[in-house]
Design a protein around this motif. Sequence first.
Motif, PDB file in Angstrom:
ATOM      1  N   THR A  67      -0.177  21.691   3.235  1.00 40.89           N
ATOM      2  CA  THR A  67      -0.901  21.051   3.982  1.00 40.89           C
ATOM      3  C   THR A  67      -0.548  21.191   5.567  1.00 40.89           C
ATOM      4  O   THR A  67      -1.182  21.132   6.336  1.00 40.89           O
TER       5      THR A  67
ATOM      6  N   ASN B  62      10.761  11.174  -3.553  1.00 40.53           N
ATOM      7  CA  ASN B  62      10.885  10.741  -5.033  1.00 40.53           C
ATOM      8  C   ASN B  62      10.246  12.015  -5.668  1.00 40.53           C
ATOM      9  O   ASN B  62       9.042  12.172  -5.756  1.00 40.53           O
TER      10      ASN B  62
ATOM     11  N   LEU C  66       3.879   9.242  -5.380  1.00 38.83           N
ATOM     12  CA  LEU C  66       5.108   9.629  -5.536  1.00 38.83           C
ATOM     13  C   LEU C  66       5.433  11.026  -4.588  1.00 38.83           C
ATOM     14  O   LEU C  66       4.679  11.805  -5.017  1.00 38.83           O
ATOM     15  N   GLU C  67       6.312  11.073  -3.638  1.00 44.16           N
ATOM     16  CA  GLU C  67       6.126  12.234  -2.713  1.00 44.16           C
ATOM     17  C   GLU C  67       7.647  12.938  -2.846  1.00 44.16           C
ATOM     18  O   GLU C  67       8.522  12.093  -2.586  1.00 44.16           O
TER      19      GLU C  67
ATOM     20  N   ALA D 246       0.239  18.040  -6.980  1.00 41.30           N
ATOM     21  CA  ALA D 246       1.533  18.320  -6.822  1.00 41.30           C
ATOM     22  C   ALA D 246       1.764  19.841  -6.108  1.00 41.30           C
ATOM     23  O   ALA D 246       2.557  20.543  -5.998  1.00 41.30           O
TER      24      ALA D 246
ATOM     25  N   GLY E 211       2.256  13.655  -5.368  1.00 41.70           N
ATOM     26  CA  GLY E 211       2.189  14.727  -4.213  1.00 41.70           C
ATOM     27  C   GLY E 211       1.397  14.055  -3.130  1.00 41.70           C
ATOM     28  O   GLY E 211       0.193  13.504  -3.287  1.00 41.70           O
TER      29      GLY E 211
ATOM     30  N   LEU F 227      -8.099  22.552   2.037  1.00 44.67           N
ATOM     31  CA  LEU F 227      -8.079  21.448   2.927  1.00 44.67           C
ATOM     32  C   LEU F 227      -9.301  21.110   3.261  1.00 44.67           C
ATOM     33  O   LEU F 227      -9.604  19.765   3.404  1.00 44.67           O
TER      34      LEU F 227
ATOM     35  N   GLY G 108       2.658  29.696   4.997  1.00 47.94           N
ATOM     36  CA  GLY G 108       2.314  28.864   4.022  1.00 47.94           C
ATOM     37  C   GLY G 108       2.204  29.320   2.701  1.00 47.94           C
ATOM     38  O   GLY G 108       2.090  30.673   2.627  1.00 47.94           O
ATOM     39  N   LEU G 109       2.015  28.680   1.638  1.00 51.60           N
ATOM     40  CA  LEU G 109       1.910  29.159   0.334  1.00 51.60           C
ATOM     41  C   LEU G 109       0.733  28.950  -0.250  1.00 51.60           C
ATOM     42  O   LEU G 109       0.520  27.479  -0.424  1.00 51.60           O
ATOM     43  N   ARG G 110      -0.045  29.696  -0.731  1.00 56.83           N
ATOM     44  CA  ARG G 110      -1.368  29.534  -1.504  1.00 56.83           C
ATOM     45  C   ARG G 110      -1.192  29.204  -2.872  1.00 56.83           C
ATOM     46  O   ARG G 110      -0.173  29.882  -3.459  1.00 56.83           O
TER      47      ARG G 110
ATOM     48  N   SER H  67      -4.372  27.668   8.057  1.00 56.53           N
ATOM     49  CA  SER H  67      -5.285  28.092   9.349  1.00 56.53           C
ATOM     50  C   SER H  67      -6.030  26.811   9.943  1.00 56.53           C
ATOM     51  O   SER H  67      -6.362  26.989  11.055  1.00 56.53           O
TER      52      SER H  67
ATOM     53  N   SER I 245      -7.210  28.028  -0.789  1.00 57.18           N
ATOM     54  CA  SER I 245      -8.341  27.983   0.380  1.00 57.18           C
ATOM     55  C   SER I 245      -9.674  27.784  -0.288  1.00 57.18           C
ATOM     56  O   SER I 245      -9.719  28.764  -1.127  1.00 57.18           O
TER      57      SER I 245
ATOM     58  N   VAL J   2       4.723  20.413 -13.018  1.00 58.17           N
ATOM     59  CA  VAL J   2       4.457  18.742 -13.233  1.00 58.17           C
ATOM     60  C   VAL J   2       3.544  18.518 -14.278  1.00 58.17           C
ATOM     61  O   VAL J   2       3.819  17.688 -14.995  1.00 58.17           O
TER      62      VAL J   2
ATOM     63  N   PRO K 165      -3.684  34.835   8.410  1.00 59.13           N
ATOM     64  CA  PRO K 165      -2.568  35.113   7.700  1.00 59.13           C
ATOM     65  C   PRO K 165      -2.697  36.457   7.028  1.00 59.13           C
ATOM     66  O   PRO K 165      -3.782  36.896   6.765  1.00 59.13           O
TER      67      PRO K 165
ATOM     68  N   GLY L 154       1.272  33.208   3.335  1.00 63.23           N
ATOM     69  CA  GLY L 154       0.284  33.812   4.549  1.00 63.23           C
ATOM     70  C   GLY L 154       1.328  33.458   5.599  1.00 63.23           C
ATOM     71  O   GLY L 154       1.765  32.508   5.783  1.00 63.23           O
TER      72      GLY L 154
ATOM     73  N   VAL M  92      -4.543  16.691  -0.586  1.00 59.01           N
ATOM     74  CA  VAL M  92      -5.282  16.158  -1.776  1.00 59.01           C
ATOM     75  C   VAL M  92      -5.002  14.882  -2.298  1.00 59.01           C
ATOM     76  O   VAL M  92      -5.479  13.908  -2.668  1.00 59.01           O
TER      77      VAL M  92
HETATM   78  C1  FAD Z   1      -2.024  30.743   4.581  1.00 55.65           C
HETATM   79  C2  FAD Z   1      -3.055  29.552   4.233  1.00 55.65           C
HETATM   80  C3  FAD Z   1      -4.165  29.173   4.729  1.00 55.65           C
HETATM   81  C4  FAD Z   1      -4.970  28.445   4.573  1.00 55.65           C
HETATM   82  N1  FAD Z   1      -5.962  28.036   5.400  1.00 55.65           N
HETATM   83  C5  FAD Z   1      -6.936  27.096   5.146  1.00 55.65           C
HETATM   84  C6  FAD Z   1      -8.107  26.763   5.964  1.00 55.65           C
HETATM   85  O1  FAD Z   1      -8.269  27.160   7.074  1.00 55.65           O
HETATM   86  N2  FAD Z   1      -9.045  25.902   5.471  1.00 55.65           N
HETATM   87  C7  FAD Z   1      -8.923  25.221   4.171  1.00 55.65           C
HETATM   88  O2  FAD Z   1      -9.857  24.542   3.668  1.00 55.65           O
HETATM   89  N3  FAD Z   1      -7.785  25.634   3.190  1.00 55.65           N
HETATM   90  C8  FAD Z   1      -6.807  26.515   3.837  1.00 55.65           C
HETATM   91  N4  FAD Z   1      -5.769  26.562   2.828  1.00 55.65           N
HETATM   92  C9  FAD Z   1      -5.530  25.927   1.783  1.00 55.65           C
HETATM   93  C10 FAD Z   1      -4.988  24.548   1.933  1.00 55.65           C
HETATM   94  O3  FAD Z   1      -4.103  24.595   3.024  1.00 55.65           O
HETATM   95  C11 FAD Z   1      -4.674  23.934   0.466  1.00 55.65           C
HETATM   96  O4  FAD Z   1      -5.708  23.988  -0.209  1.00 55.65           O
HETATM   97  C12 FAD Z   1      -4.322  22.534   0.647  1.00 55.65           C
HETATM   98  O5  FAD Z   1      -3.209  22.162   1.789  1.00 55.65           O
HETATM   99  C13 FAD Z   1      -3.462  22.283  -0.647  1.00 55.65           C
HETATM  100  O6  FAD Z   1      -3.099  20.857  -0.462  1.00 55.65           O
HETATM  101  P1  FAD Z   1      -2.430  20.171  -1.656  1.00 55.65           P
HETATM  102  O7  FAD Z   1      -2.322  18.787  -1.220  1.00 55.65           O
HETATM  103  O8  FAD Z   1      -3.149  20.595  -3.114  1.00 55.65           O
HETATM  104  O9  FAD Z   1      -0.968  20.640  -1.765  1.00 55.65           O
HETATM  105  P2  FAD Z   1       0.301  20.368  -0.757  1.00 55.65           P
HETATM  106  O10 FAD Z   1       0.045  20.381   0.814  1.00 55.65           O
HETATM  107  O11 FAD Z   1       1.349  21.618  -1.145  1.00 55.65           O
HETATM  108  O12 FAD Z   1       0.881  19.066  -1.124  1.00 55.65           O
HETATM  109  C14 FAD Z   1       1.543  18.990  -2.545  1.00 55.65           C
HETATM  110  C15 FAD Z   1       2.564  17.909  -2.302  1.00 55.65           C
HETATM  111  O13 FAD Z   1       3.201  17.624  -3.691  1.00 55.65           O
HETATM  112  C16 FAD Z   1       4.714  17.400  -3.533  1.00 55.65           C
HETATM  113  N5  FAD Z   1       5.336  17.719  -4.664  1.00 55.65           N
HETATM  114  C17 FAD Z   1       5.340  18.979  -5.449  1.00 55.65           C
HETATM  115  N6  FAD Z   1       6.124  18.751  -6.495  1.00 55.65           N
HETATM  116  C18 FAD Z   1       6.436  17.420  -6.551  1.00 55.65           C
HETATM  117  C19 FAD Z   1       7.069  16.710  -7.797  1.00 55.65           C
HETATM  118  N7  FAD Z   1       7.739  17.155  -8.523  1.00 55.65           N
HETATM  119  N8  FAD Z   1       7.291  15.327  -7.336  1.00 55.65           N
HETATM  120  C20 FAD Z   1       6.703  14.942  -6.215  1.00 55.65           C
HETATM  121  N9  FAD Z   1       6.072  15.542  -5.176  1.00 55.65           N
HETATM  122  C21 FAD Z   1       5.839  16.836  -5.315  1.00 55.65           C
HETATM  123  C22 FAD Z   1       4.778  18.450  -2.313  1.00 55.65           C
HETATM  124  O14 FAD Z   1       6.139  18.269  -1.695  1.00 55.65           O
HETATM  125  C23 FAD Z   1       3.839  18.461  -1.439  1.00 55.65           C
HETATM  126  O15 FAD Z   1       4.065  17.504  -0.466  1.00 55.65           O
HETATM  127  C24 FAD Z   1      -4.931  27.642   3.178  1.00 55.65           C
HETATM  128  C25 FAD Z   1      -3.616  27.869   2.536  1.00 55.65           C
HETATM  129  C26 FAD Z   1      -2.531  28.563   2.951  1.00 55.65           C
HETATM  130  C27 FAD Z   1      -1.321  29.017   2.328  1.00 55.65           C
END
Ligand code: FAD
Length: 473
Positions: free
Chosen positions: A41, A170, A30-31, A200, A8, A337, A305-307, A45, A334, A207, A265, A223, A12
């Motif tokens: 991401t 990937n 791997l993404e 992920a 992912g 980010l 976006g999806l929480r 907000s 949230s 995963v 949202p 949201g 993160v």
């Molecule tokens: C509506 C909303 C508002 C928010 N506002 C805020 C805010 O203002 N401030 C804040 O701090 N947080 C906020 N957040 C939370 C924040 O956006 C997320 O916590 C953060 O972006 C999560 O990052 P991530 O890397 O865990 O997930 P993601 O960004 O979803 O990244 C996961 C990645 O894994 C990849 N992946 C998934 N499955 C596989 C697989 N099998 N193989 C390879 N790759 C895979 C996906 O393609 C994706 O790129 C908000 C969230 C939402 C939904």
Amino acid sequence: MFDVVIIGAGIVGCSAAYYLSQYDIRVCVLEAANDVSMGTTKANSAIVHAGYDPETGTLMAKHNVIGAALTKELCRKLDVPYKECGAMVIGFDETDLNTIQKLYDRGIRNGVEQLQILNREETLKLEPQLSRDVRGCLLIPTSAIIAPWELAMALMETAVRNGVQLKLNNRVEAISKKDGVFTVRTNADEYQAKYIINAAGVHSDKVHELIGEKEFTITTVKGEYYLLDKSESSRCQRTIFQCPSAVGKGVLVSPTVHGNLIVGPNAVDSDNVDTTYEGLQFVKKRAQRSIPFIAFGENIRNFAGLRAKNDRGDFIVEESRSVPDFFNIAGIMSPGLTSAPSLGLAAVDWLKGKQELVKKDSYCESRKKIRFNELSDEEKNELIKKDPRYGRIICRCMTVTEGEIVDAIHGVIPAVSIDGVKRRCTAGMGRCQGGFCGGKVAEILVRERGISPLEVLQDQEGTNILVKELKVK
Ligand SMILES: Cc1cc2nc3c(=O)[nH]c(=O)nc-3n(C[C@H](O)[C@H](O)[C@H](O)COP(=O)(O)OP(=O)(O)OC[C@H]3O[C@@H](n4cnc5c(N)ncnc54)[C@H](O)[C@@H]3O)c2cc1C
């Protein structure tokens, strides 16, 4: 074989890659998508929360407060837009004022600095366009706004420059382990690693279950947002929150680092990012409670976006209970980010408990970007003299030059789509949303990547903007 495979490339995974790239180990990311930050991401907000909201003692509170400080430092080092505009949680009645007091007390316990409770007059003096019904607020001067995908990109670019291998397109489909070595099979290839970091996002439970037992469940909460034109940017100077409820931090109104106004949202159980009439009506009504005269006719884009809500109610930051050497950073809703840099460091700490980690003799931790519209006239002239492509404006709304678009296409992580260019240099992010410059960006992609016009993508795989040639000469 790699020491670590990170699954992912959201904020993160990018943070983990950035910090791990400073050590003398082989790291691969791997993404599934064709670019970094294509999941949650890129659709949130964009607030760097100060840390008054999460319950004291939770992982959320810990990583939020540490992450907020690290985000500020990283944005400076990596030349990512960051604005400490401050925030307010406003209240309309006695219940809200009690909540505000609780948030203040919690913020103090969590280590948030400079918090203040303001009365009605003080609140309206700072934000005169707020509803006259407001009774007071919690003022959070250290709250900030950023461009989330730019931070993710900058972190991963730096990691790649330090030797991390990023494998886009990937999707991880199977994981097995033999003699202490993981084999990770994707739709494209196979990779071996001693350790796995699962970042992920909304798929992190699935995963993990490719090799482990069911230890947590992720459900998705959508949201939806409005993004309003710069003409609405003066509605508020700070991020305006309403009092949080059980389902989230509520509908906010906030400036963005690119000079727009973001509104949203809502929180709806859903597994897709479609925007809906009902959802947007709800957001609009709620926002008008904070600032009644927002001109929603100035809307330039809606998105959602999806929480990644998990069934434990806190971030999951731990080694898998059923699979040794497999580290989950899962259910990162949230303030994920904001917390991401701290979560990346948690992965480093975990790995330090597994094997000796030695820092590289030299590694890069910073980055500098050319942003034509931020240069002085002298600097602009100098740049154009060196490369006339910086003298050709392609995106007029955001004043983005051909030179910057070419930089995006040939960067450390090359842009492969029109939206990929947008995320790197803001072309298409203005009032016309690419209506005028989209075609020109497509032409530049064709020229620079040596591809057919039929191969130009709007965003992810399958979003080709042209499907066939109509007139054959
Ligand atoms: C509506 C909303 C508002 C928010 N506002 C805020 C805010 O203002 N401030 C804040 O701090 N947080 C906020 N957040 C939370 C924040 O956006 C997320 O916590 C953060 O972006 C999560 O990052 P991530 O890397 O865990 O997930 P993601 O960004 O979803 O990244 C996961 C990645 O894994 C990849 N992946 C998934 N499955 C596989 C697989 N099998 N193989 C390879 N790759 C895979 C996906 O393609 C994706 O790129 C908000 C969230 C939402 C939904």
